[in-house]
Design an enzyme around this catalytic site. Structure first.
Site, mmCIF file in Angstrom:
data_model
loop_
_atom_site.group_PDB
_atom_site.id
_atom_site.type_symbol
_atom_site.label_atom_id
_atom_site.label_comp_id
_atom_site.label_asym_id
_atom_site.label_seq_id
_atom_site.Cartn_x
_atom_site.Cartn_y
_atom_site.Cartn_z
ATOM 1 N N LYS A 20 0.830 -1.198 0.000
ATOM 2 C CA LYS A 20 0.000 0.000 0.000
ATOM 3 C C LYS A 20 0.873 1.260 0.000
ATOM 4 C CE LYS A 20 -3.309 2.271 3.150
ATOM 5 N NZ LYS A 20 -4.006 2.130 4.454
ATOM 6 N N SER A 58 -8.707 3.361 4.513
ATOM 7 C CA SER A 58 -7.826 3.880 3.490
ATOM 8 C C SER A 58 -7.163 2.808 2.626
ATOM 9 C CB SER A 58 -6.722 4.732 4.154
ATOM 10 O OG SER A 58 -5.923 3.950 5.010
ATOM 11 N N SER A 73 -9.008 1.369 8.783
ATOM 12 C CA SER A 73 -8.561 1.321 7.387
ATOM 13 C C SER A 73 -8.279 -0.072 6.852
ATOM 14 C CB SER A 73 -7.321 2.203 7.200
ATOM 15 O OG SER A 73 -7.673 3.557 7.294
#
Length: 444
Positions: free
Chosen positions: A71, A147, A171
């Site tokens: 990520k 996220s 997230s």
């Protein structure tokens, strides 16, 4: 290996085929690259092109040869550029591996690319101005959560079986709910964090099966998490009431109650109850993490004029003294006391179905930081309390809306009880299976 065969396998099953010589890691990587490229056209879940060469990993690791993605959440993998999802960061490259990346490599995971994230990771939507809108494979007009939205979209679409994710307010769990995945947030300190990271952040991954979550947690912690063992009869609390008073979609509430009824049918004692958490304490506790995120941003080569509106407020407020420590202590004590009487807490993960694009506008200058947190907690009011307290939690894809959208249900346990979470998750995976559900955008 055919594309449909690859997409149907979880990481555990894929690693077993490679280990047994039924397929080579080179062949698997080639199919994975095809799968990722095919679905990403619809999803926009990569930060750029796939890496020309996969990152080095230990082929003899327990997940040797399994494709993986990291990520864009800061300096994570040595030699890989990072941007925190921001237009204001250009040319930043990780000099060293994050401690967890070192363990992902040792586990044998083969990293092929980087997934999208909102700026600073401070959103439950993955719509950074730098990358544009990332779409949900179940419904392209909806978001995959945030996220870790890019990671969730690609795992749900069968492009990779597992992907790196992290969680400072939900997230991991929020995108797991939005995309129909298993999203485990380990308790504070269970997985390694990087220097300067927010104290709210738990680093881990998104998966499609409980056994992958358990196996990967064992691989990166050196522990043993036996998800197949019977946990015995447990005292389980359930609530569908948000501490903030945020209304919960009736379909989400019904899915949560159905899980509670299934747990009762399995043999557990289920009671309606909830820790008495103050909603404003969640906001103030999260401000501790927000300030750490602001400081981490300022330590990077950033053009502040290119930040989105809420990020500019975060930078402005990064040094502000807050009552966050006292709020964190109150929430932690409240949750600890609650788990003196209960083994697990069951809640919705999100209060709503996966939102349409544009519902959470991070570039709206009308928000201060606390106002923005209150806004995203209208979407996901149940997750952040357990980042503030540090307790482990997991979202499981146990519900489905009338239109076929995934609904996640969250389980929370006392500190150090990750194995218990995984054992009950495995019971629910068997009693309420989700593996045969596939989104409309799927690599297979």
């Amino acid at each position: 290996m055919q594309l449909h065969e690859y997409a149907a396998l979880d990481a555990t099953g894929l690693a077993a085929l490679i280990r047994d010589g039924q397929v080579t890691a080179v062949e698997v990587e080639a199919v994975a690259r095809e799968a990722i490229t095919r679905v990403n056209t619809d999803l926009n879940a990569l930060t750029g092109a796939l890496f020309e060469q996969s990152l080095t990993a230990e082929p003899g690791g327990v997940f040797g040869g399994v494709p993986f993605l990291v990520k864009d959440s800061g300096p994570f993998a040595r030699g890989v550029p990072y941007a925190f999802g921001s237009r204001g960061i250009r040319g930043a490259v990780a000099r060293n591996d994050h401690p967890l990346m070192t363990r992902f490599r040792a586990a044998g995971l083969v990293t092929l690319g980087q997934t999208t994230a909102p700026e600073l990771g401070c959103n439950f939507a993955t719509e950074a101005l730098r990358y544009g809108v990332t779409r949900n494979p179940w419904a392209l007009d909806r978001g995959p959560g945030g996220s870790s939205g890019g990671a969730a979209a690609l795992v749900a679409a069968g492009a990779v079986p597992v992907a790196h994710a992290n969680d400072a307010a939900g997230s991991i769990r929020v995108p797991a709910s939005a995309c129909g995945l298993v999203g485990l947030k380990p308790g504070r300190g269970v997985t390694p964090s990087g220097l300067g990271e927010s104290p709210m952040v738990s680093e881990f991954a998104l998966a499609r099966t409980v056994r992958d979550a358990a196996g990967l947690l064992a691989a990166v912690t050196g522990g043993r998490y036996d998800a197949s063992r019977d946990p015995g009869r447990l005292r389980i609390a359930v609530t569908t009431d948000a501490w903030s008073g945020t209304p919960v979609d009736p379909q989400v509430a019904a899915a949560t109650i159905a899980v509670a009824q299934t747990l009762e049918w399995i043999g557990h004692t289920v009671t309606e109850s909830s820790p008495a958490i103050e909603a404003e304490d969640i906001v103030e506790g999260e401000m501790l993490g927000i300030r750490a995120g602001g400081r981490q941003l300022l330590a990077s080569p950033v053009d502040l004029s290119l930040l989105e509106a809420v990020s500019r407020r975060i930078v402005a407020e990064a040094a502000e003294p807050t009552g966050g420590v006292a709020a964190q202590e109150r929430i932690t004590a409240t949750v600890d006391d609650f788990f003196a009487d209960f083994d697990l807490l069951v809640t919705p993960t999100l209060a709503v179905l996966p939102p349409l694009h544009g519902v959470l506008d991070y570039n709206d200058p009308g928000y201060d930081v606390r106002g923005w947190l209150r806004r995203i907690f209208e979407i996901g009011p149940f997750t952040a309390a357990f980042n503030v307290s540090g307790h482990p939690a997991i979202s499981l894809p146990l519900g489905e809306s009338r239109d076929g959208l995934p609904i996640g249900v969250q389980l929370v346990a006392a500190s150090g009880r990750e194995e218990l979470l995984l054992q009950v998750a495995a019971q629910l995976e068997q009693a309420m299976p989700w593996r045969d559900r596939q989104p409309s955008v799927f690599a297979g």
